[in-house]
Design an enzyme around this catalytic site. Structure first.
Site, PDB file in Angstrom:
ATOM      1  N   ARG A 245      -0.118 -30.508 -23.026  1.00 11.21           N
ATOM      2  CA  ARG A 245      -0.168 -30.869 -21.672  1.00 11.21           C
ATOM      3  C   ARG A 245      -1.375 -31.318 -21.376  1.00 11.21           C
ATOM      4  O   ARG A 245      -2.566 -30.720 -21.649  1.00 11.21           O
ATOM      5  CB  ARG A 245       0.320 -29.711 -20.774  1.00 11.21           C
ATOM      6  N   GLU A 274      -0.865 -38.292 -15.677  1.00 12.28           N
ATOM      7  CA  GLU A 274       0.071 -38.910 -16.736  1.00 12.28           C
ATOM      8  C   GLU A 274       0.848 -39.940 -15.919  1.00 12.28           C
ATOM      9  O   GLU A 274       1.781 -39.306 -15.083  1.00 12.28           O
ATOM     10  CB  GLU A 274       0.751 -37.806 -17.519  1.00 12.28           C
ATOM     11  N   HIS A 293       3.110 -39.748 -24.559  1.00 11.40           N
ATOM     12  CA  HIS A 293       3.944 -38.656 -24.355  1.00 11.40           C
ATOM     13  C   HIS A 293       5.085 -38.720 -25.373  1.00 11.40           C
ATOM     14  O   HIS A 293       6.260 -38.520 -24.827  1.00 11.40           O
ATOM     15  CB  HIS A 293       4.347 -38.210 -23.174  1.00 11.40           C
TER      16      HIS A 293
HETATM   17  C1  DGY Z   1       8.549 -31.049 -23.733  1.00 12.85           C
HETATM   18  O1  DGY Z   1       9.715 -30.831 -24.338  1.00 12.85           O
HETATM   19  O2  DGY Z   1       7.942 -30.273 -22.886  1.00 12.85           O
HETATM   20  C2  DGY Z   1       7.795 -32.115 -23.915  1.00 12.85           C
HETATM   21  O3  DGY Z   1       6.721 -32.561 -23.386  1.00 12.85           O
HETATM   22  C3  DGY Z   1       8.838 -33.636 -23.388  1.00 12.85           C
HETATM   23  O4  DGY Z   1       9.763 -33.525 -24.564  1.00 12.85           O
END
Ligand code: DGY
Length: 332
Positions: A245, A274, A293
């Site tokens: 993240r 983001e 992402h």
């Molecule tokens: C998640 O699943 O947490 C990803 O960041 C998006 O698929």
């Protein structure tokens, strides 16, 4: 099928973006589904308005399902997140209301580990700079000193967070004869044996690794885990990979670290904020690769996520236990 849906009364649900058909179909069989069809996520006021009418919410990582949204959902009985991470959801507020929150663990592990390795290799071997060189017509000859990168084979990889995805990255790294260190809040003796990985406290991992790859969830404890002090501990030749993240890394500190060469490069699947604005300095730094992402972005993975998200949603609507629940304390 539940008695309720057989009797003609269908569960009202809100789905914040179109997800793969396989999952949607399951939901549409027994629910009145309202889907936000916009390309961008629904604005917060839309979320608040919609949630007031629904019993089930299917959310994405881009939706702020905060205390206000949850409070607006007077009839809300389940939140099903189409992702494994739930840091966009105020899980405490949901738990306080007895609302189970579902997520999609497991099915995206390998795809995310693949993408992590793609980023690692790409940073190490300067793939994006190479592509740019060719596309911009600057490839004129074979250069003995041109675009030299770092070896991956036999290098030291530091994995921060040895959960499912971190372990899957370690399995790939073994194929590259990498020496693997890991840091996690809990030691994992079984994985240490299975994957030949060695535990190291974070400062030591940062100082010894050629590549540092982040795989921890975003929690108050991991916010800015990689700050200026952490970046300054890394080798000047080291590279940082983030497929976890964005806010796990202090963006300002990373920008300075790359501009002033405290570290050699970074490759990011996630950023903070983001998306990053296109004029953000990180976007144009040649030693920073950013993709939007994409960790779970394969056709099969996204279909599997859709099925699990649908199963979680339907279980919650039927009053059954969610197959993948992040707040099982609601069942106590
Ligand atoms: C998640 O699943 O947490 C990803 O960041 C998006 O698929």
């Amino acid at each position: 099928m539940s008695e309720r849906s057989q009797g003609g009364s269908r569960y009202p649900v809100y789905v914040t973006r179109r997800i793969p058909e396989a999952g949607l179909r399951l939901i549409q069989e027994v629910c009145d589904v309202h889907i936000w069809e916009g390309e961008m996520p629904p604005p917060k006021e839309v979320l608040v308005r919609e949630v007031a009418h629904c019993e089930g919410l299917l959310s994405l990582v881009t939706d702020p399902v905060d205390a206000e949204v949850i409070a607006a959902g007077g009839r809300l009985r389940v939140i099903s997140q189409y992702a494994v991470g739930v840091d966009n959801i105020d899980v405490q507020a949901a738990t306080a209301r007895g609302i189970p929150v579902g997520h999609t663990p497991g099915v995206l592990t390998e795809a995310t580990a693949d993408l992590t390795f793609a980023l690692l290799l790409s940073a190490a071997r300067r793939i994006v700079e190479g592509v740019d060189t060719v596309r911009s017509g600057k490839w004129r000859t074979w250069e003995p000193l041109g675009l030299l990168g770092n070896d991956v084979w036999g290098a030291t990889l530091g994995i921060v967070g040895l959960g499912r995805i971190g372990a899957a990255v370690a399995r790939r790294a073994r194929g590259f004869a990498m020496h693997i260190l890991y840091y996690d809040i809990t030691r994992k003796p079984e994985l240490e044996r299975e994957l030949s990985v060695a535990y190291a406290p974070l400062p030591e991992l940062l100082a010894r690794s050629d590549f540092v790859s982040l795989h921890c969830p975003l929690l108050p404890e991991t916010y800015h885990l990689i700050d200026e002090q952490a970046l300054r501990r890394m080798k000047p030749t080291a590279m940082l990979i983030n497929a976890a993240r964005g806010p796990v890394v202090d963006t300002g500190a990373l920008t300075r670290a790359l501009q002033e060469k405290w570290i050699a490069a970074a490759a990011l699947d996630v950023t903070d904020p983001e998306p990053l604005p296109p004029d953000h300095p990180l976007v144009s730094l040649p030693n920073c690769t950013i993709v939007p992402h994409l960790g779970s972005a394969t056709i099969t993975t996204r279909e599997r996520m859709a099925l699990i998200a649908a199963e979680n949603l339907l279980a919650g609507l039927r009053g059954e236990r969610l197959p993948h629940c992040v707040n099982p304390e609601v069942y106590l």
